[in-house]
Design a protein around this motif. Structure first.
Motif, PDB file in Angstrom:
ATOM      1  N   LYS A   1       0.826  -1.208   0.000  1.00 39.11           N
ATOM      2  CA  LYS A   1       0.000   0.000   0.000  1.00 39.11           C
ATOM      3  C   LYS A   1       0.860   1.259   0.000  1.00 39.11           C
ATOM      4  O   LYS A   1       0.601   2.214  -0.741  1.00 39.11           O
ATOM      5  CB  LYS A   1      -0.911   0.008   1.234  1.00 39.11           C
TER       6      LYS A   1
ATOM      7  N   GLN B   1      -1.814  -3.064  -4.774  1.00 41.17           N
ATOM      8  CA  GLN B   1      -2.696  -4.227  -4.736  1.00 41.17           C
ATOM      9  C   GLN B   1      -1.918  -5.537  -4.929  1.00 41.17           C
ATOM     10  O   GLN B   1      -0.876  -5.573  -5.579  1.00 41.17           O
ATOM     11  CB  GLN B   1      -3.772  -4.136  -5.821  1.00 41.17           C
TER      12      GLN B   1
ATOM     13  N   VAL C   1      -7.055  -4.687  -0.644  1.00 45.79           N
ATOM     14  CA  VAL C   1      -5.657  -4.737  -1.082  1.00 45.79           C
ATOM     15  C   VAL C   1      -5.350  -6.064  -1.760  1.00 45.79           C
ATOM     16  O   VAL C   1      -4.765  -6.103  -2.844  1.00 45.79           O
ATOM     17  CB  VAL C   1      -4.699  -4.525   0.108  1.00 45.79           C
TER      18      VAL C   1
ATOM     19  N   PRO D   1      -3.358  -6.277 -10.955  1.00 43.65           N
ATOM     20  CA  PRO D   1      -3.454  -5.280  -9.878  1.00 43.65           C
ATOM     21  C   PRO D   1      -3.128  -3.867 -10.332  1.00 43.65           C
ATOM     22  O   PRO D   1      -2.338  -3.651 -11.258  1.00 43.65           O
ATOM     23  CB  PRO D   1      -2.410  -5.771  -8.873  1.00 43.65           C
TER      24      PRO D   1
END
Length: 284
Positions: free
Chosen positions: A40, A104, A73, A100
């Motif tokens: 993140k 992610q 996530v 992603p």
């Protein structure tokens, strides 16, 4: 006579005691949360591919891998059979949609490698489509890597005897019977066909830039610990601390004039748990 496994499994191992397994699994899951926070914070993109024999333990490992992660996530991509429209697209197109974005992690519970395995063995694709896949797949994965995606590929390996034992267990298990499909059962008769398809797939796609990592899965708990441990060791994440220390605020004083509505005005679910406790005055 038992069919030959797709490779030689090690001698029968001693199983980890449950207490040791649970302690190590929780430690690894705590590290996975750190990995999540690093992803993140840095905007990293992680793709983890799970492939292998039917009943090789992929689903159980994915469950433990994502158990404590935020679904915002880390998400699981388990694509169904392609629609008629998707069948007309470039083969990799529907998988690209699930890749992603920054920050992610995407776990593919089976992936584009369906074409090299079940589609090849069961005749769901043509020989030309299979050959094209083996030619394009390394290029496709190199494009992902060049764009900065961290790609990890795991092959879960299990012997034919252990696979058969697990299939038999599913037959009588009401919560796992759904895992048995006609394609799964057909794999029992096509063990060597799947072995040849897997070997051919590895020749073309087990490359230095995107190698396959084989997970011995005769003992499911060992496979989970080994796979998660390897994944963590392969990514240079760090423990990202919050910018500010988080402290719980004091609860504000009750405001004047508020009264909770009577319980009789709400509809509650039946207290089944209380019924399970039985009569507290009864001696069992």
């Amino acid at each position: 006579m038992s069919k030959k496994p797709d490779h030689t499994h090690p001698a029968k191992q001693k199983k980890l005691p449950n207490k040791v397994y649970e302690h190590e699994l929780f430690r690894l899951q705590s590290e996975l949360v750190k990995l999540q926070e690093w992803v993140k914070a840095t905007g990293a993109r992680v793709v983890v591919v799970f492939e292998g024999r039917d009943a090789a333990g992929k689903g159980g490992t994915i469950k433990r891998l994502t158990e404590y992660l935020s679904p915002r996530v880390a998400r699981i991509a388990a694509l169904p059979v392609p629609t008629e429209r998707e069948k007309t697209q470039w083969y990799f197109q529907r998988y690209v949609e699930h890749l992603p974005s920054a920050g992610q992690i995407v776990v593919f519970d089976r992936s584009w490698y369906n074409r090299a395995g079940v589609e090849k063995v069961m005749g769901y694709c043509t020989p030309q489509e299979h050959a094209r896949f083996l030619r394009q797949c390394p290029i496709f994965e190199q494009m992902l890597i060049d764009d900065g995606i961290l790609l990890r590929k795991y092959w879960f390996s299990v012997s034919d005897d252990e696979q058969l034992r697990r299939f038999r267990g599913r037959l009588t298990d009401p919560v796992r019977r759904w895992k048995l499909s006609t394609t799964d059962l057909e794999s029992l008769h096509r063990w060597e066909d799947y072995s040849r398809a897997k070997d051919e797939m590895f020749v073309h796609t087990d490359l230095p830039a995107s190698p396959w990592f084989t997970v011995e899965s005769e003992i499911k708990k060992h496979a989970r610990v080994n796979m998660i441990s390897h994944l963590l060791s392969s990514i240079p994440y760090t423990d990202v601390q919050p910018a500010e220390k988080i402290e719980l605020p004091d609860r504000p004083p009750a405001s004047r004039g508020y009264e909770r509505p009577p319980r009789e005005l709400s509809t509650y679910v039946p207290d089944v748990a209380a019924q399970l406790l039985g009569d507290p005055e009864r001696s069992y």
